[in-house]
Design an enzyme around this catalytic site. Sequence first.
Site, short mmCIF file in Angstrom:
data_model
loop_
_atom_site.label_atom_id
_atom_site.label_comp_id
_atom_site.label_asym_id
_atom_site.label_seq_id
_atom_site.Cartn_x
_atom_site.Cartn_y
_atom_site.Cartn_z
N ASP A 8 0.86 -1.19 0.00
CA ASP A 8 0.00 0.00 0.00
C ASP A 8 0.90 1.24 0.00
OD1 ASP A 8 -2.75 1.06 2.16
OD2 ASP A 8 -1.57 2.16 0.67
N ILE A 9 0.79 2.05 -1.02
CA ILE A 9 1.69 3.21 -1.17
C ILE A 9 1.53 4.19 0.00
CG2 ILE A 9 0.15 4.72 -2.52
CD1 ILE A 9 2.64 5.29 -4.32
N ASN A 22 -7.15 12.64 -10.92
CA ASN A 22 -7.89 13.13 -12.08
C ASN A 22 -7.71 14.64 -12.10
OD1 ASN A 22 -10.13 14.50 -10.61
ND2 ASN A 22 -10.48 12.40 -9.91
N GLY A 30 -9.48 4.11 -6.25
CA GLY A 30 -8.14 3.54 -6.42
C GLY A 30 -7.09 4.13 -5.49
N VAL A 31 -5.90 4.26 -6.06
CA VAL A 31 -4.79 4.74 -5.22
C VAL A 31 -5.03 6.19 -4.77
CG1 VAL A 31 -3.33 5.54 -7.16
CG2 VAL A 31 -2.27 4.79 -5.02
N ASP A 32 -5.70 6.97 -5.63
CA ASP A 32 -6.00 8.37 -5.28
C ASP A 32 -6.90 8.41 -4.05
OD1 ASP A 32 -7.58 11.15 -7.02
OD2 ASP A 32 -5.68 11.09 -5.94
N THR A 117 -2.87 2.36 -14.82
CA THR A 117 -3.12 0.93 -15.10
C THR A 117 -4.37 0.40 -14.41
OG1 THR A 117 -1.80 0.16 -13.21
CG2 THR A 117 -0.63 0.54 -15.29
N GLY A 118 -5.10 1.24 -13.72
CA GLY A 118 -6.33 0.77 -13.06
C GLY A 118 -7.54 1.24 -13.85
N1 APR Z 1 -1.28 1.53 -3.05
C1 APR Z 1 -0.60 1.31 -4.21
N2 APR Z 1 -1.21 1.10 -5.39
C2 APR Z 1 -2.57 1.10 -5.40
C3 APR Z 1 -3.35 1.32 -4.23
C4 APR Z 1 -2.64 1.53 -3.02
N3 APR Z 1 -3.28 1.76 -1.86
N4 APR Z 1 -4.67 1.25 -4.58
C5 APR Z 1 -4.71 0.99 -5.90
N5 APR Z 1 -3.46 0.89 -6.40
C6 APR Z 1 -3.03 0.60 -7.77
C7 APR Z 1 -4.02 -0.11 -8.66
O1 APR Z 1 -4.04 -1.50 -8.37
C8 APR Z 1 -3.40 0.19 -10.02
O2 APR Z 1 -2.36 -0.73 -10.29
O3 APR Z 1 -2.80 1.84 -8.42
C9 APR Z 1 -2.77 1.58 -9.84
C10 APR Z 1 -3.50 2.72 -10.54
O4 APR Z 1 -4.89 2.46 -10.53
P1 APR Z 1 -5.97 3.65 -10.23
O5 APR Z 1 -5.86 4.03 -8.82
O6 APR Z 1 -7.28 3.17 -10.76
O7 APR Z 1 -5.43 4.89 -11.11
P2 APR Z 1 -5.60 5.21 -12.66
O8 APR Z 1 -5.74 3.98 -13.48
O9 APR Z 1 -4.51 6.17 -12.97
O10 APR Z 1 -7.03 5.96 -12.73
C11 APR Z 1 -7.10 7.27 -12.20
O11 APR Z 1 -9.09 6.79 -10.95
O12 APR Z 1 -9.23 6.95 -8.69
C12 APR Z 1 -9.50 7.61 -9.85
O13 APR Z 1 -9.28 9.92 -9.25
C13 APR Z 1 -8.70 8.88 -9.98
O14 APR Z 1 -9.95 9.57 -11.88
C14 APR Z 1 -8.72 9.04 -11.46
C15 APR Z 1 -8.55 7.62 -11.98
#
Ligand code: APR
Length: 168
Positions: A8-9, A22, A30-32, A117-118
Amino acid sequence: MIEVVVGDITRARVDAIVTAANESLMGGGGVDGAIHRAAGPRLARAGSELAPCAPGDAVATPAFDLAPVRYVIHTVGPVWEGGGYGEEAVLASCYRRSLEVADGLGVRSIAFPAIATGVYGYPPAEAARVAVTTLRSATTPPATTSVERIELVAFDEETAAHLRQALT
Ligand code: APR
């Protein structure tokens, strides 16, 4: 210099954590979402004052409740549309601009998630290659940076395998 970490980052022990945001910088899923939950509501307020952030660009705010992390660097990845719409260049820019912003703040250590990648659907193997290529070129002389340690944080083993493969 560049290491792959699985986890977990929000638990990274670094000066700056990069979030895959975003354009509103108000947080999301997601990670955000994880980073905003850990940093607290001040992160969205600080982000909204700097918004909008264009895809490929990066801006820094304090990390608030994520202390001792000092900064959150918000970058907006490309939405994957098949690869023919400049997605690779935007993703490379996310890594390059985040490093530039970190360097400007004298950051020594930084953690990146697998940007785009999510939800944004970027193929993970391709994204890992772009991340490693970009970060290597930005940290190899004649390029100069204050950043001494980069953690590529994978949330799952599959992503970690792609990143390790890209580093070989
Ligand atoms: N720690 C590390 N990596 C994480 C965590 C975490 N706690 N949670 C999710 N991830 C990983 C996901 O598994 C994926 O590999 O982060 C990577 C990016 O995925 P997303 O969070 O979906 O980001 P992204 O694909 O860039 O989409 C961005 O999603 O959450 C919204 O506000 C954000 O609109 C934006 C979009």
